[in-house]
Design a protein around this motif. Structure first.
Motif, PDB file in Angstrom:
ATOM      1  N   GLU A   1      10.936  21.281 -15.246  1.00  0.00           N
ATOM      2  CA  GLU A   1      11.708  22.417 -14.741  1.00  0.00           C
ATOM      3  C   GLU A   1      13.130  22.386 -15.284  1.00  0.00           C
ATOM      4  O   GLU A   1      13.699  23.421 -15.650  1.00  0.00           O
ATOM      5  CB  GLU A   1      11.726  22.397 -13.218  1.00  0.00           C
ATOM      6  CG  GLU A   1      10.368  22.610 -12.579  1.00  0.00           C
ATOM      7  CD  GLU A   1      10.392  22.435 -11.074  1.00  0.00           C
ATOM      8  OE1 GLU A   1       9.536  23.032 -10.389  1.00  0.00           O
ATOM      9  OE2 GLU A   1      11.281  21.700 -10.569  1.00  0.00           O
TER      10      GLU A   1
ATOM     11  N   LYS B   1      17.591  27.339  -9.306  1.00  0.00           N
ATOM     12  CA  LYS B   1      16.297  27.754  -8.800  1.00  0.00           C
ATOM     13  C   LYS B   1      16.040  29.241  -9.079  1.00  0.00           C
ATOM     14  O   LYS B   1      14.898  29.658  -9.302  1.00  0.00           O
ATOM     15  CB  LYS B   1      16.197  27.456  -7.302  1.00  0.00           C
ATOM     16  CG  LYS B   1      16.201  25.964  -6.964  1.00  0.00           C
ATOM     17  CD  LYS B   1      15.012  25.234  -7.571  1.00  0.00           C
ATOM     18  CE  LYS B   1      15.036  23.738  -7.329  1.00  0.00           C
ATOM     19  NZ  LYS B   1      14.677  23.364  -5.964  1.00  0.00           N
TER      20      LYS B   1
ATOM     21  N   LEU C   1      15.612  19.446  -9.769  1.00  0.00           N
ATOM     22  CA  LEU C   1      14.505  19.969 -10.550  1.00  0.00           C
ATOM     23  C   LEU C   1      13.690  18.829 -11.153  1.00  0.00           C
ATOM     24  O   LEU C   1      14.234  17.773 -11.486  1.00  0.00           O
ATOM     25  CB  LEU C   1      15.031  20.858 -11.678  1.00  0.00           C
ATOM     26  CG  LEU C   1      15.828  22.106 -11.273  1.00  0.00           C
ATOM     27  CD1 LEU C   1      16.366  22.803 -12.509  1.00  0.00           C
ATOM     28  CD2 LEU C   1      14.983  23.059 -10.446  1.00  0.00           C
TER      29      LEU C   1
ATOM     30  N   LEU D   1      15.094  24.126  -1.801  1.00  0.00           N
ATOM     31  CA  LEU D   1      16.031  24.704  -2.759  1.00  0.00           C
ATOM     32  C   LEU D   1      16.993  23.653  -3.298  1.00  0.00           C
ATOM     33  O   LEU D   1      17.439  23.728  -4.440  1.00  0.00           O
ATOM     34  CB  LEU D   1      16.821  25.840  -2.097  1.00  0.00           C
ATOM     35  CG  LEU D   1      16.070  27.127  -1.767  1.00  0.00           C
ATOM     36  CD1 LEU D   1      16.986  28.088  -1.028  1.00  0.00           C
ATOM     37  CD2 LEU D   1      15.538  27.777  -3.033  1.00  0.00           C
TER      38      LEU D   1
ATOM     39  N   HIS E   1       8.104  31.828  -7.253  1.00  0.00           N
ATOM     40  CA  HIS E   1       9.106  31.166  -6.438  1.00  0.00           C
ATOM     41  C   HIS E   1       8.423  30.302  -5.409  1.00  0.00           C
ATOM     42  O   HIS E   1       7.323  30.592  -4.957  1.00  0.00           O
ATOM     43  CB  HIS E   1       9.975  32.203  -5.732  1.00  0.00           C
ATOM     44  CG  HIS E   1      11.315  31.693  -5.290  1.00  0.00           C
ATOM     45  ND1 HIS E   1      11.487  30.517  -4.595  1.00  0.00           N
ATOM     46  CD2 HIS E   1      12.557  32.198  -5.445  1.00  0.00           C
ATOM     47  CE1 HIS E   1      12.775  30.332  -4.343  1.00  0.00           C
ATOM     48  NE2 HIS E   1      13.445  31.345  -4.843  1.00  0.00           N
ATOM     49  N   CYS E   2       9.107  29.208  -5.034  1.00  0.00           N
ATOM     50  CA  CYS E   2       8.596  28.389  -3.944  1.00  0.00           C
ATOM     51  C   CYS E   2       8.668  29.181  -2.641  1.00  0.00           C
ATOM     52  O   CYS E   2       9.456  30.111  -2.512  1.00  0.00           O
ATOM     53  CB  CYS E   2       9.388  27.092  -3.793  1.00  0.00           C
ATOM     54  SG  CYS E   2      11.080  27.304  -3.245  1.00  0.00           S
TER      55      CYS E   2
ATOM     56  N   ARG F   1      22.722  24.603  -6.808  1.00  0.00           N
ATOM     57  CA  ARG F   1      21.291  24.375  -6.977  1.00  0.00           C
ATOM     58  C   ARG F   1      20.519  25.702  -6.892  1.00  0.00           C
ATOM     59  O   ARG F   1      19.534  25.904  -7.603  1.00  0.00           O
ATOM     60  CB  ARG F   1      20.776  23.407  -5.919  1.00  0.00           C
ATOM     61  CG  ARG F   1      19.334  22.983  -6.121  1.00  0.00           C
ATOM     62  CD  ARG F   1      19.138  22.171  -7.372  1.00  0.00           C
ATOM     63  NE  ARG F   1      19.763  20.859  -7.267  1.00  0.00           N
ATOM     64  CZ  ARG F   1      19.889  20.007  -8.275  1.00  0.00           C
ATOM     65  NH1 ARG F   1      19.460  20.351  -9.473  1.00  0.00           N
ATOM     66  NH2 ARG F   1      20.466  18.837  -8.105  1.00  0.00           N
ATOM     67  N   CYS F   2      20.980  26.616  -6.042  1.00  0.00           N
ATOM     68  CA  CYS F   2      20.325  27.922  -5.944  1.00  0.00           C
ATOM     69  C   CYS F   2      20.376  28.656  -7.278  1.00  0.00           C
ATOM     70  O   CYS F   2      19.424  29.358  -7.653  1.00  0.00           O
ATOM     71  CB  CYS F   2      20.967  28.772  -4.853  1.00  0.00           C
ATOM     72  SG  CYS F   2      20.557  28.271  -3.165  1.00  0.00           S
TER      73      CYS F   2
END
Length: 327
Positions: free
Chosen positions: A92, A313, A88, A84, A323-324, A309-310
């Motif tokens: 992305e 994402k 990017l 996470l 999603h990863c 960062r979340c």
């Protein structure tokens, strides 16, 4: 600041099961039924290739020691948070920048959809740093996680399903704060994987508290456990008792018998080690990350420093529909 978009379901921005009518709290009845909170079917074509970070799978690999199991879970959680937190990639970054800061277009333009959940441009822009998230972002991201769960269960038939309802479930079952009303959500179970609440591993109930704060109730069905997660560490007894009552009523309605050993269920309020936000606007991002990690059986080892960062994402996951996952 609250964007004011997350009132109870008006029947337009989520899948409707066409049965139990309920009022949206705004003075207009939707006339058709309460949102079933499920979004797309498990076979939704938006479930495509996931970004997978290979890790030991505690569900399919035998574990001889509880300490080894716990250690493996912590390692997987750390790797997931690391993923996470990674910057990017260039392509992305372009997707996220265009979604959050792109010029042109109208605020009400729909720029993303995940199953039946749609996201307008102005809602996507609530993922800017320092902005409170509304229901469109919450529900679209949670549908991404539901799609991920469906994909994981297809790849591993031994894995039990989990399901994330929209926040409209709690709004409806509490009848817009007028009191508990099971009939408002009587048919919501029909769209969970397999149609049987009691065969699920976990059920997630996001809570929109007074339209200013997000929290989460999680039912660990097989463990007979209901827990409350709140990044402000507020009290969740009302929501814990509401969901316990729902489980009992749903069992009676679906199985025709009272819930066996209902007194053995544990209701656990927010624990001291639950990650805590350090401001008054990141609760939605914390709640989304709770759903992300808990649905993968990962301990909550993230913190406020991971939240910016979340946000990116979450935007990327909604725009791509996937999603990863640590698996």
């Amino acid at each position: 600041a609250n964007d004011g978009s997350d009132a109870a379901n008006d029947g337009s921005d989520a899948a409707n099961d066409g049965s139990d009518a309920t009022n949206d709290g705004s003075g207009a009845d939707d006339g058709s039924g309460a949102d079933d909170g499920s979004g797309a079917d498990a076979d939704d074509e938006s479930v495509t290739a996931l970004v997978v970070f290979p890790q030991p799978n505690s569900r399919s690999s035998p574990v001889t020691s509880e300490s080894n199991k716990e250690a493996g879970s912590v390692i997987r959680a750390a790797n997931h948070v690391s993923a996470l937190s990674l910057p990017l990639r260039e392509e992305e970054e372009l997707i996220v920048q265009n979604a959050l800061y792109g010029q042109g277009g109208k605020n009400d333009d729909i720029i993303a959809s995940v199953g039946a959940q749609t996201v307008q441009r102005e809602s996507m822009q609530t993922l800017h740093p320092g902005v409170w998230l509304g229901d469109e972002i919450m529900h679209a991201y949670q549908q991404v996680l539901n799609n991920r769960n469906a994909d994981l269960c297809k790849r591993n038939p031994l894995r039990k399903h989990c399901h994330i309802f929209t926040s409209f479930f709690m709004t409806n079952i509490l009848d817009n704060n007028r009191g508990y009303k099971y009939d408002n959500v009587r048919s919501w179970h029909k769209k969970v994987p397999g149609g049987d609440l009691f065969n699920l591993d976990k059920i997630f109930f996001p809570v929109n508290i007074s339209r200013i704060h997000w929290a989460l109730v999680v039912v660990y069905m097989q463990e007979k456990l209901i827990m409350y997660y709140d990044s402000m560490h507020g009290a969740g007894q009302l929501y814990l008792e509401t969901i316990m009552r729902y489980i009992e009523d749903a069992h009676l309605a679906m199985k025709g018998t009272a819930l066996h050993n209902a007194d053995e269920w544990d209701l656990v309020d927010c624990r001291a080690d639950t990650p805590r936000q350090e401001n008054d606007y990141d609760c939605g991002v914390f709640t989304c990350t709770f759903c992300d990690m808990l649905s993968l059986d990962l301990p909550l080892v993230f913190s406020q420093q991971d939240i910016s960062r979340c946000r990116e994402k979450i935007a990327l996951a909604i725009m791509k529909g996937v999603h990863c996952v640590v698996d």
